[in-house]
Design a protein around this motif. Structure first.
Motif, mmCIF file in Angstrom:
data_model
loop_
_atom_site.group_PDB
_atom_site.id
_atom_site.type_symbol
_atom_site.label_atom_id
_atom_site.label_comp_id
_atom_site.label_asym_id
_atom_site.label_seq_id
_atom_site.Cartn_x
_atom_site.Cartn_y
_atom_site.Cartn_z
ATOM 1 N N SER A 157 0.839 -1.218 0.000
ATOM 2 C CA SER A 157 0.000 0.000 0.000
ATOM 3 C C SER A 157 0.867 1.259 0.000
ATOM 4 N N LEU A 158 1.922 1.245 0.821
ATOM 5 C CA LEU A 158 2.786 2.431 0.908
ATOM 6 C C LEU A 158 3.453 2.692 -0.447
ATOM 7 N N GLU A 159 3.773 1.594 -1.144
ATOM 8 C CA GLU A 159 4.355 1.751 -2.475
ATOM 9 C C GLU A 159 3.303 2.329 -3.439
ATOM 10 N N HIS A 160 2.091 1.752 -3.405
ATOM 11 C CA HIS A 160 1.024 2.251 -4.281
ATOM 12 C C HIS A 160 0.764 3.733 -4.048
ATOM 13 N N LEU A 161 0.785 4.126 -2.781
ATOM 14 C CA LEU A 161 0.393 5.495 -2.431
ATOM 15 C C LEU A 161 1.608 6.424 -2.338
ATOM 16 N N ALA A 162 2.791 5.867 -2.612
ATOM 17 C CA ALA A 162 4.043 6.633 -2.605
ATOM 18 C C ALA A 162 4.203 7.471 -1.338
#
Ligand SMILES: NC(=O)c1ccc[n+]([C@@H]2O[C@H](COP(=O)([O-])OP(=O)(O)OC[C@H]3O[C@@H](n4cnc5c(N)ncnc54)[C@H](OP(=O)(O)O)[C@@H]3O)[C@@H](O)[C@H]2O)c1
Length: 278
Positions: A105-110
């Motif tokens: 999720s953190l990657e998706h949401l940068a």
């Protein structure tokens, strides 16, 4: 004044379910309209979280909002709520799945943290299980490591919450549930939340309650208030302590939904709406 204060919890959350390839454009549009809270999930079956992330980036680039000015909420979803597009190794322990899902999720949401991580739904419809306890403890570790500020649970019954309270010292900051007027707008759960200072987030406020929205008294009330029936429902939700979600795809409805924040209902009107259903 410190400048790194987290964004306050906004008074409306924009929901990103079922948007598929419109996720980026609709997320950006919602931020342009004025939403400052975004609800998503790492559940590709119903949400396109990477698309939401693209919408955030577009809004940052356009100078509409900064990460610090946003409340971002995502969810961990068990295997049974997912399709084949999993954000974790299904053979890994649940605690590892939670960590992998949030990392994705953190990657998706940068971003390096979300503001809220929610358990999408308990593992059993009946009770709070050992699996849920393992997940909840893993979520607390993610919070302690700074990858989420707050924690929540969704699609819970009173039995789940009581089971949770029996085995955990920490209860969630949020409960996110579908809110049916005919069930007194989830009265029992809201009462539990009130007693424990848990903020109740309500979804399907419009779609779960067509009988109320079409009720002549409700339509008449909206006309008197110079508002739409949907605006009255959102304003009513706030009056009873519910933080509403909307997933509208229409710019006009986005504006109307946000404008409901300025519509104040008298206690008599709140009671009248409560008595129309539930
Ligand atoms: N935790 C969970 O399991 C769970 C489950 C479901 C949803 N959610 C979250 O909650 C969010 C909202 O979902 P939802 O179930 O409440 O449904 P929704 O996606 O918000 O759908 C709302 C419906 O109401 C209409 N609408 C919105 N504003 C309106 C207005 N001002 N006037 C008239 N119609 C209006 C929309 O149509 P238009 O698009 O034409 O405006 C849409 O058809 C989701 O995106 C998701 O983030 C969570």
């Amino acid at each position: 004044m410190p400048t790194d204060q987290p964004a306050p919890i906004p008074d409306f959350l924009y929901g990103t379910a079922w948007k598929e390839d419109r996720s980026a454009a609709l997320t950006e549009m919602a931020l342009r309209a004025g939403f400052r809270g975004i609800d998503t999930a790492n559940q590709r079956r119903h949400y396109f979280e990477a698309g939401v992330g693209e919408g955030l980036q577009a809004a940052y680039r356009a100078g509409i909002v900064t990460r610090a000015g946003l409340f971002l909420q995502t969810k961990f979803t068990y295997r049974r709520g997912q399709d084949h597009r999993l954000p974790y190794d299904p053979a890994a322990r649940l605690s590892v799945q939670v960590a992998q899902s949030l990392a994705s999720s953190l990657e998706h949401l940068a971003t390096d943290h979300v503001d809220s991580l929610v358990l999408h739904g308990p593992s059993s419809n009946i009770e709070w299980t050992d699996a849920d306890a393992e997940v909840w403890e893993a979520m607390q570790r993610e919070r302690d490591a700074g990858r989420t500020r707050l924690l929540g649970v969704s699609n819970v019954s009173l039995g789940h919450l009581e089971g949770m309270a029996a085995v955990h010292s920490e209860m969630p900051a949020f409960v996110q549930n579908r809110c049916f007027a005919r069930l007194g707008w989830d009265r029992e759960i809201r009462a539990f939340c009130n007693q424990r200072t848990i903020l109740y987030q309500g979804f399907s406020l419009l779609t779960a309650n067509p009988e109320l929205l079409q009720h002549p008294s409700h339509i008449g009330l909206a006309q008197q208030l110079n508002a739409t029936p949907a605006q009255v429902v959102f304003s009513f939700a706030r009056a009873i302590g519910v933080l509403p979600l909307t997933g509208t795809s229409s710019t006009q409805h986005m504006k109307q939904d946000l404008a409901s924040v300025d519509l104040t209902l008298t206690p008599e009107i709140v009671r009248a709406i409560e008595s129309m259903a539930g």
